[in-house]
Design a protein around this motif. Structure first.
Motif, mmCIF file in Angstrom:
data_model
loop_
_atom_site.group_PDB
_atom_site.id
_atom_site.type_symbol
_atom_site.label_atom_id
_atom_site.label_comp_id
_atom_site.label_asym_id
_atom_site.label_seq_id
_atom_site.Cartn_x
_atom_site.Cartn_y
_atom_site.Cartn_z
ATOM 1 N N UNK A 181 -32.053 33.844 7.515
ATOM 2 C CA UNK A 181 -32.014 32.926 6.380
ATOM 3 C C UNK A 181 -31.193 31.679 6.692
ATOM 4 N N UNK A 182 -31.539 30.586 5.987
ATOM 5 C CA UNK A 182 -30.842 29.315 6.112
ATOM 6 C C UNK A 182 -30.569 28.788 4.703
ATOM 7 N N UNK A 183 -29.524 27.980 4.575
ATOM 8 C CA UNK A 183 -29.210 27.450 3.243
ATOM 9 C C UNK A 183 -28.412 26.162 3.377
ATOM 10 N N UNK A 184 -28.376 25.392 2.288
ATOM 11 C CA UNK A 184 -27.584 24.167 2.250
ATOM 12 C C UNK A 184 -27.398 23.735 0.810
ATOM 13 N N UNK A 185 -26.219 23.177 0.523
ATOM 14 C CA UNK A 185 -25.966 22.523 -0.756
ATOM 15 C C UNK A 185 -26.188 21.020 -0.555
ATOM 16 N N UNK A 186 -26.983 20.434 -1.448
ATOM 17 C CA UNK A 186 -27.431 19.054 -1.274
ATOM 18 C C UNK A 186 -27.109 18.236 -2.521
ATOM 19 N N UNK A 187 -26.386 17.117 -2.359
ATOM 20 C CA UNK A 187 -26.105 16.208 -3.478
ATOM 21 C C UNK A 187 -27.093 15.044 -3.431
ATOM 22 N N UNK A 188 -27.766 14.791 -4.551
ATOM 23 C CA UNK A 188 -28.651 13.624 -4.668
ATOM 24 C C UNK A 188 -27.853 12.526 -5.364
ATOM 25 N N UNK A 189 -27.608 11.417 -4.657
ATOM 26 C CA UNK A 189 -26.739 10.371 -5.181
ATOM 27 C C UNK A 189 -27.436 9.013 -5.134
ATOM 28 N N UNK A 190 -26.906 8.071 -5.897
ATOM 29 C CA UNK A 190 -27.469 6.728 -5.940
ATOM 30 C C UNK A 190 -27.076 6.055 -7.239
ATOM 31 N N UNK A 191 -27.415 4.782 -7.361
ATOM 32 C CA UNK A 191 -27.083 4.052 -8.581
ATOM 33 C C UNK A 191 -27.972 4.536 -9.733
ATOM 34 N N UNK A 192 -27.637 4.194 -10.979
ATOM 35 C CA UNK A 192 -28.461 4.623 -12.114
ATOM 36 C C UNK A 192 -29.907 4.142 -12.001
ATOM 37 N N UNK A 193 -30.812 4.997 -12.429
ATOM 38 C CA UNK A 193 -32.220 4.640 -12.612
ATOM 39 C C UNK A 193 -32.997 4.413 -11.317
ATOM 40 N N UNK A 194 -32.525 4.983 -10.196
ATOM 41 C CA UNK A 194 -33.296 4.851 -8.961
ATOM 42 C C UNK A 194 -34.301 5.989 -8.796
ATOM 43 N N UNK A 195 -34.230 7.000 -9.672
ATOM 44 C CA UNK A 195 -35.210 8.079 -9.628
ATOM 45 C C UNK A 195 -34.693 9.392 -9.092
ATOM 46 N N UNK A 196 -33.374 9.606 -9.147
ATOM 47 C CA UNK A 196 -32.797 10.850 -8.612
ATOM 48 C C UNK A 196 -33.338 12.080 -9.331
ATOM 49 N N UNK A 197 -33.360 12.036 -10.659
ATOM 50 C CA UNK A 197 -33.827 13.197 -11.425
ATOM 51 C C UNK A 197 -35.313 13.449 -11.200
ATOM 52 N N UNK A 198 -36.099 12.382 -11.096
ATOM 53 C CA UNK A 198 -37.538 12.533 -10.850
ATOM 54 C C UNK A 198 -37.791 13.167 -9.492
ATOM 55 N N UNK A 199 -36.990 12.764 -8.501
ATOM 56 C CA UNK A 199 -37.131 13.352 -7.162
ATOM 57 C C UNK A 199 -36.772 14.833 -7.196
ATOM 58 N N UNK A 200 -35.679 15.188 -7.887
ATOM 59 C CA UNK A 200 -35.296 16.590 -7.995
ATOM 60 C C UNK A 200 -36.408 17.407 -8.641
ATOM 61 N N UNK A 201 -36.939 16.916 -9.747
ATOM 62 C CA UNK A 201 -38.007 17.646 -10.434
ATOM 63 C C UNK A 201 -39.226 17.821 -9.532
ATOM 64 N N UNK A 202 -39.566 16.789 -8.779
ATOM 65 C CA UNK A 202 -40.706 16.858 -7.863
ATOM 66 C C UNK A 202 -40.466 17.876 -6.752
ATOM 67 N N UNK A 203 -39.266 17.876 -6.188
ATOM 68 C CA UNK A 203 -38.954 18.818 -5.120
ATOM 69 C C UNK A 203 -39.050 20.260 -5.595
ATOM 70 N N UNK A 204 -38.594 20.488 -6.822
ATOM 71 C CA UNK A 204 -38.597 21.851 -7.362
ATOM 72 C C UNK A 204 -39.959 22.259 -7.902
ATOM 73 N N UNK A 205 -40.786 21.268 -8.226
ATOM 74 C CA UNK A 205 -42.092 21.569 -8.792
ATOM 75 C C UNK A 205 -42.023 21.907 -10.266
#
Length: 299
Positions: free
Chosen positions: A3-27
């Motif tokens: 097994x492999x694992x990692x904790x990943x922080x999605x960062x950036x300025x407001x409204x660049x699409x961080x939450x949309x990217x997270x939702x897309x990655x998770x499906x």
């Protein structure tokens, strides 16, 4: 199993699409999305398990200069996230503009020599795709990025490549959550955020950042065919209360209809949703109210 694992922080300025990217990655949706900046107020954890690899994401609030105690809390969340992960995903928009927010984030990443992937989002906006090569060339000198991945959270383009790159960077180690885990957010938190998202999308500019949603009760009926949900939308001014309710309750009804549809899609069950509106003056600067709404006030 290796097994492999990692904790990943999605960062950036407001409204660049961080939450949309997270939702897309998770499906699936775990973070709310709106065109307004600073939509995300806390670190929202999403878990993606693919075969032997598990990625644990934190979607952070957008980097900004705080003006309230709530803003202080949000910036503190970003600092904590970067300091406690195995890698960072820095999200910028298609033009590759780098400002003080990105420079501050990169400085934090450099200090701890954190592996980082640069994501250039919203490439669907580029009519001339040759400009993308120029953006990549310019940004590649900012940091020794593990990868630079152009994506469109709106269309899904590039997300499979990003997912593969992140899985490659995961280190050998145990999975930290059961493989079927999607998020650490309680159902009540997800429900309150969905209602807030609907309000953000429908309300006028002066109101959205001054609202919070508190779930009063959330009970499944004995047959399991419906959830009765009562929630209160809190705002900071009496005039805002009138805007949220609208003429003859029209705006509150629109918010409720929008939220109920999204709740039913996410939870896959019918909802009986009741919304109320109350005023709590300047709640974003009041420690007690911040705690009651789930934000730990910072000293």
């Amino acid at each position: 199993m290796n097994t492999r694992s990692a904790f990943v922080a999605i960062v950036g300025r407001p409204n660049v699409g961080k939450s949309s990217i997270l939702n897309r990655l998770l499906g699936q949706k775990v973070a709310i999305v709106s065109p307004r900046p600073q939509t995300t107020r806390t670190r929202i954890m999403g878990v993606l398990t693919q075969d032997e690899t598990q990625l644990v994401f934190t979607d952070t609030p957008g980097m900004h200069k705080p003006r309230t105690k709530l803003g202080d809390f949000m910036v503190h969340e970003i600092d904590d996230s970067i300091g406690g992960v195995d890698m960072a995903v820095l999200v910028v928009e298609e033009k590759g503009d780098i400002g003080p927010s990105e420079e501050s984030l990169l400085e934090q990443i450099r200090k701890i020599d954190l592996p980082a992937v640069l994501v250039i989002n919203k490439i669907d906006r580029l009519s001339d795709k040759t400009k993308l090569a120029e953006v990549i060339a310019r940004l590649s000198g900012l940091y020794d990025f593990s990868a630079i991945v152009p994506v469109s959270a709106a269309t899904g383009d590039g997300l499979d490549i990003l997912r593969s790159e992140l899985c490659e960077l995961a280190e050998p180690g145990p999975h930290f959550f059961p493989d079927d885990t999607l998020t650490d957010q309680p159902e009540r938190t997800i429900a309150s955020e969905i209602i807030r998202e609907s309000a953000l999308k429908l309300l006028t500019d002066e109101v959205p950042h001054g609202i919070a949603v508190d779930i009063e009760s959330m009970k499944e009926r004995p047959k399991g065919d419906m959830i009765d949900l009562t929630a209160t939308v809190y705002c900071e001014k009496e005039s805002h209360k009138g805007i949220i309710i609208g003429k003859q309750g029209a705006m509150l009804k629109r918010i409720g209809t929008s939220a109920r549809g999204e709740l039913e899609r996410v939870f896959d069950v019918k909802f009986n949703l009741q919304l109320w509106v109350k005023v709590r003056d300047d709640w974003r600067n009041r420690d007690g109210l911040l705690r009651s709404f789930g934000f730990k006030a910072q000293d």
